[in-house]
Design an enzyme around this catalytic site. Structure first.
Site, PDB file in Angstrom:
ATOM      1  N   GLY A  56      48.744  14.853  35.547  1.00 36.70           N
ATOM      2  CA  GLY A  56      47.670  15.717  35.050  1.00 36.70           C
ATOM      3  C   GLY A  56      46.422  15.417  35.875  1.00 36.70           C
ATOM      4  O   GLY A  56      46.065  14.248  36.044  1.00 36.70           O
ATOM      5  N   ALA A  57      45.787  16.475  36.372  1.00 37.07           N
ATOM      6  CA  ALA A  57      44.717  16.300  37.366  1.00 37.07           C
ATOM      7  C   ALA A  57      43.603  15.331  36.934  1.00 37.07           C
ATOM      8  O   ALA A  57      43.315  14.357  37.646  1.00 37.07           O
ATOM      9  CB  ALA A  57      44.160  17.671  37.749  1.00 37.07           C
ATOM     10  N   ARG A 105      48.948  11.606  45.457  1.00 41.47           N
ATOM     11  CA  ARG A 105      49.419  12.976  45.206  1.00 41.47           C
ATOM     12  C   ARG A 105      48.383  13.916  45.830  1.00 41.47           C
ATOM     13  O   ARG A 105      47.175  13.711  45.639  1.00 41.47           O
ATOM     14  CB  ARG A 105      49.579  13.266  43.700  1.00 41.47           C
ATOM     15  CG  ARG A 105      50.793  12.575  43.081  1.00 41.47           C
ATOM     16  CD  ARG A 105      51.028  13.064  41.660  1.00 41.47           C
ATOM     17  NE  ARG A 105      51.754  14.321  41.616  1.00 41.47           N
ATOM     18  CZ  ARG A 105      51.954  15.020  40.494  1.00 41.47           C
ATOM     19  NH1 ARG A 105      51.461  14.603  39.352  1.00 41.47           N
ATOM     20  NH2 ARG A 105      52.635  16.155  40.517  1.00 41.47           N
ATOM     21  N   ASP A 161      44.915  22.297  38.833  1.00 39.27           N
ATOM     22  CA  ASP A 161      44.864  21.081  39.660  1.00 39.27           C
ATOM     23  C   ASP A 161      43.809  21.180  40.745  1.00 39.27           C
ATOM     24  O   ASP A 161      43.261  20.167  41.193  1.00 39.27           O
ATOM     25  CB  ASP A 161      46.232  20.808  40.287  1.00 39.27           C
ATOM     26  CG  ASP A 161      47.150  20.201  39.238  1.00 39.27           C
ATOM     27  OD1 ASP A 161      47.700  20.960  38.430  1.00 39.27           O
ATOM     28  OD2 ASP A 161      47.258  18.952  39.215  1.00 39.27           O
ATOM     29  N   ASN A 186      48.110  25.330  40.098  1.00 42.25           N
ATOM     30  CA  ASN A 186      48.530  24.671  38.849  1.00 42.25           C
ATOM     31  C   ASN A 186      50.051  24.545  38.872  1.00 42.25           C
ATOM     32  O   ASN A 186      50.713  24.981  39.821  1.00 42.25           O
ATOM     33  CB  ASN A 186      48.039  25.463  37.627  1.00 42.25           C
ATOM     34  CG  ASN A 186      48.226  24.681  36.342  1.00 42.25           C
ATOM     35  OD1 ASN A 186      47.806  23.513  36.250  1.00 42.25           O
ATOM     36  ND2 ASN A 186      48.866  25.266  35.341  1.00 42.25           N
ATOM     37  N   LYS A 187      50.589  23.941  37.859  1.00 41.38           N
ATOM     38  CA  LYS A 187      52.026  23.658  37.771  1.00 41.38           C
ATOM     39  C   LYS A 187      52.857  24.863  38.185  1.00 41.38           C
ATOM     40  O   LYS A 187      52.560  25.998  37.791  1.00 41.38           O
ATOM     41  CB  LYS A 187      52.361  23.234  36.330  1.00 41.38           C
ATOM     42  CG  LYS A 187      53.807  22.914  36.046  1.00 41.38           C
ATOM     43  CD  LYS A 187      54.421  21.912  37.001  1.00 41.38           C
ATOM     44  CE  LYS A 187      53.679  20.617  37.092  1.00 41.38           C
ATOM     45  NZ  LYS A 187      54.063  19.808  38.284  1.00 41.38           N
TER      46      LYS A 187
HETATM   47  O1  MRU Z   1      52.727  17.456  37.925  1.00 44.17           O
HETATM   48  P1  MRU Z   1      51.707  17.281  36.836  1.00 44.17           P
HETATM   49  O2  MRU Z   1      52.298  17.000  35.511  1.00 44.17           O
HETATM   50  O3  MRU Z   1      50.634  16.299  37.248  1.00 44.17           O
HETATM   51  O4  MRU Z   1      51.008  18.698  36.751  1.00 44.17           O
HETATM   52  C1  MRU Z   1      49.994  18.878  35.791  1.00 44.17           C
HETATM   53  C2  MRU Z   1      49.459  20.266  35.758  1.00 44.17           C
HETATM   54  O5  MRU Z   1      49.824  21.122  36.510  1.00 44.17           O
HETATM   55  C3  MRU Z   1      48.330  20.506  34.790  1.00 44.17           C
HETATM   56  O6  MRU Z   1      48.363  21.800  34.310  1.00 44.17           O
HETATM   57  C4  MRU Z   1      46.985  20.273  35.506  1.00 44.17           C
HETATM   58  O7  MRU Z   1      46.984  19.031  36.159  1.00 44.17           O
HETATM   59  C5  MRU Z   1      45.835  20.347  34.582  1.00 44.17           C
HETATM   60  S1  MRU Z   1      45.790  18.991  33.467  1.00 44.17           S
HETATM   61  C6  MRU Z   1      44.374  19.104  32.550  1.00 44.17           C
END
Ligand code: MRU
Length: 345
Positions: free
Chosen positions: A46-47, A88, A236, A246-247
Site C-alpha cells: 500500500g503506497a 518497489r 500509487d 493503481n492496482k
Molecule cells: O501491491 P499493493 O498491495 O502495494 O498495491 C496497493 C494498491 O494498489 C493501493 O490501492 C494503493 O497503494 C493505495 S493504498 C492507500
C-alpha cells in the site's frame, strides 16, 4: 482498528500482511535491509504504508552508520536511501518519504550525529502520525460524494493496512459509515495477492461495515445490473495530468464505470501526486514474479512452466476520473489545472 506499523524501541514492527486474515503476526525489522525485504516481499504494502516503512527503514539505516564526520555519514545515508528507492518502483510515496528524510538530514547539518539520528527517528514517527490525520481529512472530504444507502465498489486494499491508519478509499467509506449513511461495500477479490478478500473484507468486517466480495471479473456485470452506485479506489502515483497508477484492474473498472455512468473516484493524499511526471505513460509499472499468478499457496494452478505476465499496477487515464479526493478537497477535471492549483496553494 488494526495497526500497520510501529516503532518498538530500536526495531520497526509491521503486521505481516501476507498472513492476514488467518494470523495477526508482527514482523520484526532490526535493520534497514529487513525493511527493504519486507517491502519487496509484501509484508507491508500500500503506497502510504510503504512510504512510512521507508522512512523508518532510513532511520534504522542512520542508526547503523558508524562514522564520525557529517560528510561520510551523509554519503552512507545516501547509499542506503538509493537502495531503499529500489524496493518497489510504482508508489511515489516511497520516493516522497526518502526525499523528506534526506532533506531533514541536510537541514540538520551542524548538529551532532546522534542528535541527527534522533531527529530522523522522530520524523519517521511524524510521517506515520500525519498520514493518519491526512486520511481522516480525506475521509471527511470524500464522504460528501457518497450517497445515503450507496453500494460502493472498491479494488485492492486502500485501507488502514495500506496506510498509517484509517485508509484513503476505505477512509472515505469509513467516514460515510460513521456519518450513518448506511452504505454497503463490494470488494473485488484482487488477484493475485487477494488484497480485497483478505484485507479489505477483514477491515470492513472488523468495523461492522457490510461487505460482499466478488471476483474481479464480476464488477462489470454488477454495474450493468445497477448494483453499484459509486467506485472508489486508492492510488500509487498520480501524474501531473491526473493519470493514475493503481492496482492492476483499476483501469478496467474505470472504463466500465464510465460506460455505465457510475462516478469513479480516486482517494489519495497530495503526496501521491507526482508533479514531476507529465502523464501516466511515464509512471514506472512494477512487473512481479510470474509465480504469483501461476501458483496459489505453493500449488501450481496451471500447466507447469506456463508463461504468465504479472504487472502489479495499471494506468487509468484521467478522462475516466470523476474526481481525486485529497486531504485538501476534491480535485475535479480538468485535472492538470486543478493539480497545479493544489500545489501552488
Ligand atoms: O501491491 P499493493 O498491495 O502495494 O498495491 C496497493 C494498491 O494498489 C493501493 O490501492 C494503493 O497503494 C493505495 S493504498 C492507500
Amino acid at each position: 482498528m488494526i495497526p500497520t506499523i510501529k516503532w518498538e524501541d530500536s526495531r520497526v514492527l509491521m503486521i505481516d500482511q501476507r498472513k492476514l486474515p488467518a494470523k495477526v503476526e508482527w514482523y520484526h525489522c532490526r535493520t534497514y535491509r529487513d525493511v527493504i525485504q519486507a517491502i519487496k516481499k509484501m509484508v507491508i504494502r500500500g503506497a502510504p504504508a510503504i512510504g512510512i516503512a521507508a522512512a523508518m527503514g532510513l532511520s534504522l539505516g542512520a542508526a547503523s552508520i558508524r562514522v564520525s564526520g557529517f560528510k561520510e555519514f551523509k554519503r552512507q545515508f545516501d547509499l542506503i536511501a538509493s537502495e531503499m528507492l529500489q524496493a518497489r518502483p510504482t508508489a511515489v510515496n516511497l520516493k516522497w518519504a526518502v526525499e523528506r528524510m534526506t532533506s531533514l538530514l541536510e537541514a540538520s547539518r551542524g548538529l551532532k550525529l546522534d542528535e541527527m539520528r534522533k531527529l530522523l527517528k522522530l520524523e519517521s514517527q511524524r510521517i506515520l502520525e500525519e498520514d493518519i490525520e491526512i486520511n481522516k481529512a480525506i475521509g471527511i472530504e470524500g464522504a460528501v460524494v457518497v450517497p445515503y444507502g450507496a453500494n460502493v465498489l472498491t479494488h485492492c486494499n486502500a485501507g488502514a493496512l495500506a496506510t498509517g491508519g484509517y485508509g484513503t478509499a476505505l477512509g472515505v467509506i469509513r467516514a460515510a459509515h460513521e456519518q450513518g449513511k448506511g452504505i454497503k461495500v463490494f470488494a473485488d477479490e484482487t488477484r493475485p495477492w487477494l488484497q480485497g478478500i483478505r484485507l479489505t473484507a477483514f477491515e470492513m468486517m472488523e468495523e461492522g461495515i457490510p461487505v460482499t466480495v466478488i471476483v474481479d471479473s464480476a464488477a462489470g456485470s454488477l454495474m450493468r445490473r445497477k448494483m453499484i452506485d459509486l467506485v472508489i479506489t486508492g492510488a500509487d502515483r498520480i501524474a501531473a495530468n491526473g493519470d493514475t497508477a493503481n492496482k492492476i484492474g483499476t483501469y478496467s473498472l474505470a472504463v466500465l464505470a464510465g460506460e455505465n455512468n457510475i462516478p469513479f473516484y480516486i482517494a489519495a493524499p497530495l503526496s501521491t501526486i507526482d508533479i514531476s511526471i507529465e502523464n501516466g505513460d511515464l509512471i514506472p509499472v512494477e512487473e512481479r514474479d510470474k509465480e504469483e499468478v501461476c501458483k496459489m499457496r505453493g500449488r501450481c494452478l496451471g500447466p507447469k512452466d506456463v508463461e504468465a505476465l504479472n504487472p502489479a499496477f495499471d494506468i487509468t487515464p484521467a478522462k475516466y476520473l470523476s474526481g481525486i479526493i485529497t486531504e485538501k478537497g476534491i480535485l475535479r477535471p480538468p485535472f492538470a489545472d486543478a493539480i497545479k492549483k493544489a500545489f501552488v496553494c
